[in-house]
Design a protein around this motif. Structure first.
Motif, mmCIF file in Angstrom:
data_model
loop_
_atom_site.group_PDB
_atom_site.id
_atom_site.type_symbol
_atom_site.label_atom_id
_atom_site.label_comp_id
_atom_site.label_asym_id
_atom_site.label_seq_id
_atom_site.Cartn_x
_atom_site.Cartn_y
_atom_site.Cartn_z
ATOM 1 N N UNK A 132 33.127 15.426 -0.501
ATOM 2 C CA UNK A 132 32.185 16.539 -0.648
ATOM 3 C C UNK A 132 31.443 16.372 -1.959
ATOM 4 N N UNK A 133 30.219 16.876 -2.001
ATOM 5 C CA UNK A 133 29.402 16.776 -3.203
ATOM 6 C C UNK A 133 28.882 18.162 -3.546
ATOM 7 N N UNK A 176 23.285 5.905 4.487
ATOM 8 C CA UNK A 176 22.222 5.787 5.482
ATOM 9 C C UNK A 176 21.649 7.179 5.708
ATOM 10 N N UNK A 177 20.416 7.203 6.170
ATOM 11 C CA UNK A 177 19.748 8.471 6.436
ATOM 12 C C UNK A 177 20.206 8.987 7.799
ATOM 13 N N UNK A 178 20.790 10.175 7.811
ATOM 14 C CA UNK A 178 21.242 10.840 9.035
ATOM 15 C C UNK A 178 20.442 12.131 9.164
ATOM 16 N N UNK A 179 19.412 12.104 9.996
ATOM 17 C CA UNK A 179 18.523 13.258 10.062
ATOM 18 C C UNK A 179 17.717 13.317 8.781
ATOM 19 N N UNK A 180 17.862 14.401 8.038
ATOM 20 C CA UNK A 180 17.131 14.510 6.765
ATOM 21 C C UNK A 180 18.053 14.406 5.553
ATOM 22 N N UNK A 181 19.314 13.974 5.760
ATOM 23 C CA UNK A 181 20.266 13.875 4.651
ATOM 24 C C UNK A 181 20.889 12.481 4.596
ATOM 25 N N UNK A 182 21.119 12.008 3.375
ATOM 26 C CA UNK A 182 21.793 10.734 3.171
ATOM 27 C C UNK A 182 23.294 10.956 3.229
ATOM 28 N N UNK A 183 23.987 10.018 3.902
ATOM 29 C CA UNK A 183 25.433 10.156 4.007
ATOM 30 C C UNK A 183 26.125 8.821 4.185
ATOM 31 N N UNK A 184 27.438 8.873 4.089
ATOM 32 C CA UNK A 184 28.280 7.702 4.322
ATOM 33 C C UNK A 184 29.270 8.052 5.424
ATOM 34 N N UNK A 185 29.690 7.021 6.160
ATOM 35 C CA UNK A 185 30.654 7.256 7.233
ATOM 36 C C UNK A 185 31.963 6.562 6.906
ATOM 37 N N UNK A 230 35.963 6.289 8.983
ATOM 38 C CA UNK A 230 36.929 6.703 10.006
ATOM 39 C C UNK A 230 36.354 7.725 10.983
ATOM 40 N N UNK A 231 35.109 7.510 11.385
ATOM 41 C CA UNK A 231 34.492 8.372 12.389
ATOM 42 C C UNK A 231 33.864 9.643 11.856
ATOM 43 N N UNK A 232 33.971 9.899 10.570
ATOM 44 C CA UNK A 232 33.371 11.097 9.986
ATOM 45 C C UNK A 232 32.177 10.688 9.128
ATOM 46 N N UNK A 233 31.185 11.568 9.061
ATOM 47 C CA UNK A 233 30.011 11.327 8.231
ATOM 48 C C UNK A 233 29.994 12.393 7.140
ATOM 49 N N UNK A 234 29.773 11.960 5.893
ATOM 50 C CA UNK A 234 29.785 12.839 4.752
ATOM 51 C C UNK A 234 28.441 12.773 4.033
ATOM 52 N N UNK A 235 27.773 13.911 3.919
ATOM 53 C CA UNK A 235 26.507 13.976 3.178
ATOM 54 C C UNK A 235 26.813 13.770 1.694
ATOM 55 N N UNK A 236 26.004 12.926 1.066
ATOM 56 C CA UNK A 236 26.202 12.717 -0.374
ATOM 57 C C UNK A 236 25.004 13.206 -1.184
ATOM 58 N N UNK A 237 24.004 13.748 -0.500
ATOM 59 C CA UNK A 237 22.834 14.315 -1.154
ATOM 60 C C UNK A 237 22.347 15.488 -0.308
#
Length: 187
Positions: A125-126, A162-171, A173-180
């Protein structure tokens, strides 16, 4: 006759952690000892542990104490089967000092020797400081305890994002976490 009664205070914490250490992490979440007050231990926001105002210089001792750390509704405590002592934690009790991509997993190392795979049970989480706009990234380590992700490690995550929709995140173990936050440009 030899005294085999449990020790109290700092010595008791070390004794309980050593006894459990050979078997893995002690089950502090199952222990319900009486609250014995506060002990003058402070974990500074940079991850340095202090006892009575002096840094604890023995890394092995810090690692040992970290295994009996628990977060309760009233704060952080060092817990043994016979006592519970409140300590001060300025931010997160641990620091994530390294990250590696291993297949689908992001694997973090902490300053106290924990290895943690980010995923549904260990989220990233950020928080964004409202005054400065600076990110404060965290990783769930175990049972409510978190590690602040060190700035160089966060930069590595930003490079992996990587850009996921309009937010940058990292994946991981199957989960994506927004970092910005949405709309932020980290590229």
């Amino acid at each position: 006759m030899t005294d085999v009664s449990p020790k109290v205070g700092l010595e008791g914490v070390a004794q309980a952690a050593k006894a459990a250490g050979a078997r893995g992490l002690p089950p502090v979440h199952l222990w319900n000892p009486p609250h014995c007050g506060e002990i003058d231990i402070r974990i500074r926001k940079d991850g340095v542990w202090f006892h009575e105002g002096t840094p604890i210089g023995r890394e092995a001792l810090v690692r040992l104490f970290s295994t009996v750390l628990r977060l309760d509704p009233d704060g952080y405590h060092l817990v043994t089967p016979v006592e519970k002592m409140k300590i001060v934690v300025e931010d997160a009790p641990f620091i994530a000092t390294r990250v590696d991509r291993e297949g689908d997993a992001l694997v973090f190392q902490t300053n106290v020797g924990d290895t943690v795979e980010a995923g549904p049970d260990n989220a990233i989480r950020v928080e964004i400081d409202p005054a400065t706009g600076e990110p404060r990234p965290y990783l769930h380590v175990r049972r409510g305890l978190e590690a602040l992700i060190a700035r160089p490690v966060f930069y590595e995550l930003a490079e992996m994002a990587t850009l996921n929709g309009d937010a940058w995140g990292v994946s991981s173990n199957g989960a994506v976490f927004a970092i910005a936050p949405p709309g932020a440009d980290i590229a």
